[in-house]
Design a protein around this motif. Structure first.
Motif, PDB file in Angstrom:
ATOM      1  N   ILE A 122     -31.601  41.324  43.273  1.00 16.80           N
ATOM      2  CA  ILE A 122     -30.642  41.043  44.352  1.00 16.80           C
ATOM      3  C   ILE A 122     -29.774  39.845  43.980  1.00 16.80           C
ATOM      4  O   ILE A 122     -28.554  39.838  44.233  1.00 16.80           O
ATOM      5  N   ARG A 123     -30.386  38.849  43.382  1.00 18.36           N
ATOM      6  CA  ARG A 123     -29.625  37.675  42.953  1.00 18.36           C
ATOM      7  C   ARG A 123     -28.532  38.070  41.969  1.00 18.36           C
ATOM      8  O   ARG A 123     -27.398  37.574  42.046  1.00 18.36           O
ATOM      9  N   ARG A 124     -28.853  38.972  41.059  1.00 17.13           N
ATOM     10  CA  ARG A 124     -27.838  39.424  40.100  1.00 17.13           C
ATOM     11  C   ARG A 124     -26.696  40.158  40.798  1.00 17.13           C
ATOM     12  O   ARG A 124     -25.542  40.077  40.356  1.00 17.13           O
ATOM     13  N   GLU A 125     -27.000  40.863  41.887  1.00 14.51           N
ATOM     14  CA  GLU A 125     -25.929  41.500  42.663  1.00 14.51           C
ATOM     15  C   GLU A 125     -24.974  40.443  43.207  1.00 14.51           C
ATOM     16  O   GLU A 125     -23.737  40.609  43.173  1.00 14.51           O
ATOM     17  N   GLY A 126     -25.546  39.376  43.745  1.00 13.99           N
ATOM     18  CA  GLY A 126     -24.704  38.311  44.281  1.00 13.99           C
ATOM     19  C   GLY A 126     -23.857  37.648  43.212  1.00 13.99           C
ATOM     20  O   GLY A 126     -22.669  37.369  43.431  1.00 13.99           O
ATOM     21  N   ILE A 127     -24.450  37.405  42.034  1.00 10.09           N
ATOM     22  CA  ILE A 127     -23.691  36.784  40.947  1.00 10.09           C
ATOM     23  C   ILE A 127     -22.581  37.713  40.473  1.00 10.09           C
ATOM     24  O   ILE A 127     -21.465  37.257  40.164  1.00 10.09           O
ATOM     25  N   ALA A 128     -22.867  39.010  40.422  1.00  8.74           N
ATOM     26  CA  ALA A 128     -21.829  39.974  40.023  1.00  8.74           C
ATOM     27  C   ALA A 128     -20.655  39.943  40.998  1.00  8.74           C
ATOM     28  O   ALA A 128     -19.485  40.037  40.594  1.00  8.74           O
ATOM     29  N   LEU A 129     -20.953  39.799  42.291  1.00 10.82           N
ATOM     30  CA  LEU A 129     -19.875  39.722  43.287  1.00 10.82           C
ATOM     31  C   LEU A 129     -19.085  38.430  43.117  1.00 10.82           C
ATOM     32  O   LEU A 129     -17.856  38.415  43.260  1.00 10.82           O
ATOM     33  N   ILE A 130     -19.777  37.342  42.804  1.00  4.71           N
ATOM     34  CA  ILE A 130     -19.088  36.076  42.546  1.00  4.71           C
ATOM     35  C   ILE A 130     -18.149  36.220  41.357  1.00  4.71           C
ATOM     36  O   ILE A 130     -16.999  35.748  41.392  1.00  4.71           O
ATOM     37  N   GLU A 131     -18.620  36.858  40.286  1.00  2.00           N
ATOM     38  CA  GLU A 131     -17.771  37.066  39.098  1.00  2.00           C
ATOM     39  C   GLU A 131     -16.581  37.948  39.431  1.00  2.00           C
ATOM     40  O   GLU A 131     -15.472  37.735  38.930  1.00  2.00           O
ATOM     41  N   LYS A 132     -16.789  38.964  40.274  1.00  2.82           N
ATOM     42  CA  LYS A 132     -15.691  39.855  40.667  1.00  2.82           C
ATOM     43  C   LYS A 132     -14.640  39.099  41.471  1.00  2.82           C
ATOM     44  O   LYS A 132     -13.430  39.276  41.278  1.00  2.82           O
ATOM     45  N   ALA A 133     -15.104  38.237  42.371  1.00  2.00           N
ATOM     46  CA  ALA A 133     -14.169  37.483  43.216  1.00  2.00           C
ATOM     47  C   ALA A 133     -13.501  36.353  42.452  1.00  2.00           C
ATOM     48  O   ALA A 133     -12.376  35.954  42.784  1.00  2.00           O
ATOM     49  N   ASN A 134     -14.193  35.814  41.428  1.00  5.88           N
ATOM     50  CA  ASN A 134     -13.665  34.687  40.656  1.00  5.88           C
ATOM     51  C   ASN A 134     -13.745  35.005  39.172  1.00  5.88           C
ATOM     52  O   ASN A 134     -14.680  34.561  38.493  1.00  5.88           O
ATOM     53  N   PRO A 135     -12.826  35.808  38.659  1.00  3.21           N
ATOM     54  CA  PRO A 135     -12.881  36.151  37.235  1.00  3.21           C
ATOM     55  C   PRO A 135     -12.904  34.899  36.365  1.00  3.21           C
ATOM     56  O   PRO A 135     -12.181  33.942  36.611  1.00  3.21           O
ATOM     57  N   GLY A 136     -13.764  34.918  35.367  1.00  8.00           N
ATOM     58  CA  GLY A 136     -13.888  33.764  34.491  1.00  8.00           C
ATOM     59  C   GLY A 136     -15.006  32.815  34.880  1.00  8.00           C
ATOM     60  O   GLY A 136     -15.297  31.866  34.147  1.00  8.00           O
ATOM     61  N   THR A 137     -15.638  33.052  36.044  1.00 11.19           N
ATOM     62  CA  THR A 137     -16.752  32.203  36.451  1.00 11.19           C
ATOM     63  C   THR A 137     -17.925  32.386  35.495  1.00 11.19           C
ATOM     64  O   THR A 137     -18.285  33.510  35.138  1.00 11.19           O
ATOM     65  N   ASN A 138     -18.519  31.285  35.102  1.00 14.65           N
ATOM     66  CA  ASN A 138     -19.706  31.348  34.255  1.00 14.65           C
ATOM     67  C   ASN A 138     -20.881  31.829  35.095  1.00 14.65           C
ATOM     68  O   ASN A 138     -21.244  31.192  36.084  1.00 14.65           O
ATOM     69  N   PRO A 139     -21.516  32.961  34.737  1.00 10.25           N
ATOM     70  CA  PRO A 139     -22.617  33.480  35.548  1.00 10.25           C
ATOM     71  C   PRO A 139     -23.903  32.658  35.452  1.00 10.25           C
ATOM     72  O   PRO A 139     -24.851  32.911  36.177  1.00 10.25           O
ATOM     73  N   SER A 140     -23.936  31.683  34.544  1.00  5.81           N
ATOM     74  CA  SER A 140     -25.116  30.835  34.404  1.00  5.81           C
ATOM     75  C   SER A 140     -24.964  29.587  35.279  1.00  5.81           C
ATOM     76  O   SER A 140     -23.954  28.890  35.211  1.00  5.81           O
ATOM     77  N   ASP A 141     -25.980  29.332  36.088  1.00  5.80           N
ATOM     78  CA  ASP A 141     -25.975  28.113  36.902  1.00  5.80           C
ATOM     79  C   ASP A 141     -27.071  27.158  36.455  1.00  5.80           C
ATOM     80  O   ASP A 141     -27.498  26.273  37.213  1.00  5.80           O
ATOM     81  N   THR A 142     -27.513  27.299  35.203  1.00  8.05           N
ATOM     82  CA  THR A 142     -28.616  26.497  34.669  1.00  8.05           C
ATOM     83  C   THR A 142     -28.380  25.003  34.842  1.00  8.05           C
ATOM     84  O   THR A 142     -29.292  24.250  35.195  1.00  8.05           O
ATOM     85  N   ASN A 143     -27.159  24.550  34.598  1.00  8.99           N
ATOM     86  CA  ASN A 143     -26.861  23.120  34.616  1.00  8.99           C
ATOM     87  C   ASN A 143     -26.842  22.517  36.019  1.00  8.99           C
ATOM     88  O   ASN A 143     -26.800  21.293  36.165  1.00  8.99           O
ATOM     89  N   TYR A 144     -26.878  23.362  37.042  1.00  7.86           N
ATOM     90  CA  TYR A 144     -26.767  22.885  38.419  1.00  7.86           C
ATOM     91  C   TYR A 144     -28.100  22.894  39.164  1.00  7.86           C
ATOM     92  O   TYR A 144     -28.217  22.306  40.233  1.00  7.86           O
ATOM     93  N   ILE A 145     -29.103  23.559  38.592  1.00  9.64           N
ATOM     94  CA  ILE A 145     -30.342  23.804  39.337  1.00  9.64           C
ATOM     95  C   ILE A 145     -31.039  22.514  39.714  1.00  9.64           C
ATOM     96  O   ILE A 145     -31.365  22.283  40.893  1.00  9.64           O
ATOM     97  N   PHE A 146     -31.282  21.652  38.730  1.00 10.16           N
ATOM     98  CA  PHE A 146     -32.093  20.478  39.003  1.00 10.16           C
ATOM     99  C   PHE A 146     -31.403  19.510  39.951  1.00 10.16           C
ATOM    100  O   PHE A 146     -32.013  19.016  40.903  1.00 10.16           O
TER     101      PHE A 146
END
Length: 573
Positions: free
Chosen positions: A372-396
């Motif tokens: 489900i999380r991947r579905e949300g990220i895919a929608l984010i990428e669709k709405a914002n082309p060029g968005t980095n699908p990795s949020d690793t640097n923001y988690i902590f």
């Protein structure tokens, strides 16, 4: 952040700058500015080495790396202890005996000027770009999570560092590192303790480790050999060994730290202290990321930890679709939390069959919520082309801001800034030193005696300031590169193998002379870049490939030249 957090953050950063300025006073000659007086003790050397390599990327990206990929990244450092021993026996005595100011001075005596300049320029290129990443990482994340301007963040870090680095040189950097390591250690230790404390009352630390292990986050050792797998025991021991040999033996940002030692013993002890601390330190930082992962098994995380793209999708025509995915994700995470609690309860009862079934149910529930999380990220990428699908640097940092108590938030952010400042200061100091010693003195500045006067201090300050400005400029335009802890090490691996190959050829392949080593290094570097561009080989192996290619090509080229005697002097011996 609260007023207390701001006071903690501001007080910590002000203390670092003033401490660095105070301890760095008195640099009146080129040698004292670049070499730091050559009177440092082993513990100061060790702390300075650790601080130079411990950037903000370490604290922003490494816990996130464990959150998404487990702890296998720790294998990256397994080659360090062996490399430290080898360097303590081989290169450190040579550097001290010849009293060099940079690592690259040796290469002209052994080969020729163009080989020395090639190694120095390769270092300047990769390290100059890497400094930009060390500034860009915290600036980008803090700008998104705190709403600060990216440009303001870059200026804050850059200017604070340059105040004491440009003024006091190597001595100021080393002493500032000592205070920064105290801030970093306190911030991360307290964050780890508080994370464990904030787990549910019936979830012990041992339970948390079993939950993390059951979901694949304690995968610290992978013995399977696969050259395309970035992190396994063999890539860490072999590829990591060659990377660490090059980094600690030929990278001026590290060499400069132990060249400042009062004698060979102090430098060796500082190097070995770093080797003893670094692997456990990285393990604990990764473990902190695994604990954050467990925390979010019992508390609802966001679909995407980078809030910027989420705000954009919610402001657009896909807002309703994203809200629906959020609701579905929240329900899935509620189910996953129940499964995690059931797994812990089964462990407390001690029934093996129940434990196995509960673990299976938890893994299945986790897989469903991740889908489900991947579905949300895919929608984010669709709405914002060029968005980095990795949020690793923001988690902590997102976890810190949302979950840790007042005061500790300011201390952890101070640790992030301290990490960025410590790495940047050590690196731009080394860039300035290399520019002065290997370019200015050799090509422009003239005689050996000139570096005893104040004129060269100002040349060093100007070079250091210029590299600081270059790093800030690159940080302004650095693209989003996924996991920054990986990006900075990939960048280094593109050059370190070639540089190490030049040094190994210099010391152990006596037949090879100047021009031969130069052209072998050029060909080898092209080969490494080709591996990066056209193959799936893990970046850690680039260090081995580049090193072996330089040595083999230099030896092969030398077969077409008549043997020549080595130059007289200590290097030849």
């Amino acid at each position: 952040m609260s007023r207390l957090d701001w006071l903690v953050l501001g007080g910590a950063l002000l203390f670092v700058v003033l401490w660095g300025l105070w301890k760095g006073r008195g640099a009146t000659t080129g040698e004292s500015y670049i070499g730091g007086g050559r009177d440092h003790r082993w513990w100061l050397i060790g702390l300075s080495i650790i601080a130079t390599q411990t950037s903000a990327i370490t604290f922003l990206s490494t816990p996130g790396q464990a959150y998404v990929d487990g702890m296998r990244f720790v294998q990256f450092y397994f080659g360090l202890p062996l490399a430290a021993v080898v360097l303590s026996v081989t290169l450190l005595p040579l550097y001290h005996r010849l009293k060099v100011s940079t690592a690259y001075e040796l290469l002209e005596a052994r080969f020729d000027l163009k080989t020395r300049l090639l190694a120095a320029i390769l270092f300047l290129i990769q390290r100059g770009l890497a400094v930009g990443l060390t500034i860009f990482a915290p600036a980008l994340v803090l700008s998104v999570l705190l709403g600060w301007s990216l440009h303001v963040n870059i200026l804050i870090v850059g200017l604070l560092v340059m105040i004491y680095t440009v003024t006091g040189g190597t001595r100021a950097v080393a002493w500032a590192h000592s205070s920064q390591m105290v801030i970093i250690a306190c911030g991360m230790l307290l964050a780890g303790i508080m994370t464990a404390h904030r787990l549910p009352a019936d979830v012990s630390f041992g339970d948390a480790l079993h939950v993390a292990g059951g979901l694949g986050r304690l995968n610290a050792i992978d013995t399977h050999f696969d050259p395309n797998n970035r992190y396994n025991l063999w890539s860490g021991l072999i590829g990591g060994f060659f990377l660490m040999l090059s980094y600690f033996g030929t990278d001026q940002s590290q060499v400069q730290r132990y060249l400042a030692g009062s004698d060979l013993t102090q430098s060796r002890l500082g190097m070995l202290l770093n080797a003893m601390i670094k692997v456990p330190m990285q393990f604990l930082i990764l473990l902190l990321g695994a604990l954050v992962f467990v925390f979010y098994q019992f508390h609802a995380p966001p679909i995407f930890f980078n809030p910027g793209p989420v705000k954009q999708v919610l402001a657009g025509p896909d807002a309703a679709a994203y809200r629906a995915i959020e609701a579905k994700f929240a329900q899935a995470r509620t189910d996953q939390s129940q499964k995690a609690e059931a797994y812990v309860s089964a462990r407390h009862r001690g029934d093996a069959a129940s434990i196995a079934e509960a673990k299976h149910q938890l893994s299945q529930s986790h897989a469903e919520s991740e889908a489900i999380r991947r579905e949300g990220i895919a929608l984010i990428e669709k709405a914002n082309p060029g968005t980095n699908p990795s949020d690793t640097n923001y988690i902590f940092l997102a976890y810190v801001l949302s979950s840790l108590p007042v005061g500790l938030v300011g201390l952890v952010i101070a640790a992030v800034f301290s990490g960025s400042m410590s790495s940047m200061s050590g690196e731009i100091s080394a860039l300035g030193a290399t520019t002065v010693v290997d370019l200015w003195r050799r090509l422009i500045g003239g005689s050996q005696g000139q570096h005893e006067g104040r004129g060269e201090v100002w040349v060093g300050r100007l070079a250091t300031f210029a590299w600081g400005c270059f790093a800030m400029a690159f940080a302004e335009y650095a693209a989003r590169l996924g996991s920054l802890i990986e990006a900075v090490n990939i960048l280094g691996s593109l050059f370190y193998g070639t540089i190490l190959g030049i040094f190994i050829t210099a010391f152990y392949v006596k037949r090879v002379r100047g021009g031969t080593a130069f052209y072998a290094a050029l060909v080898a570097e092209v080969g490494v870049l080709a591996c990066f561009k056209f193959t799936a080989i893990s970046f850690l192996w680039y260090n081995l490939i580049g090193c072996v290619a330089v040595v083999a090509l230099a030896w092969a080229f030398s077969l077409f030249q008549p043997p020549q005697p080595l130059p007289e002097g200590e290097l030849a011996g």
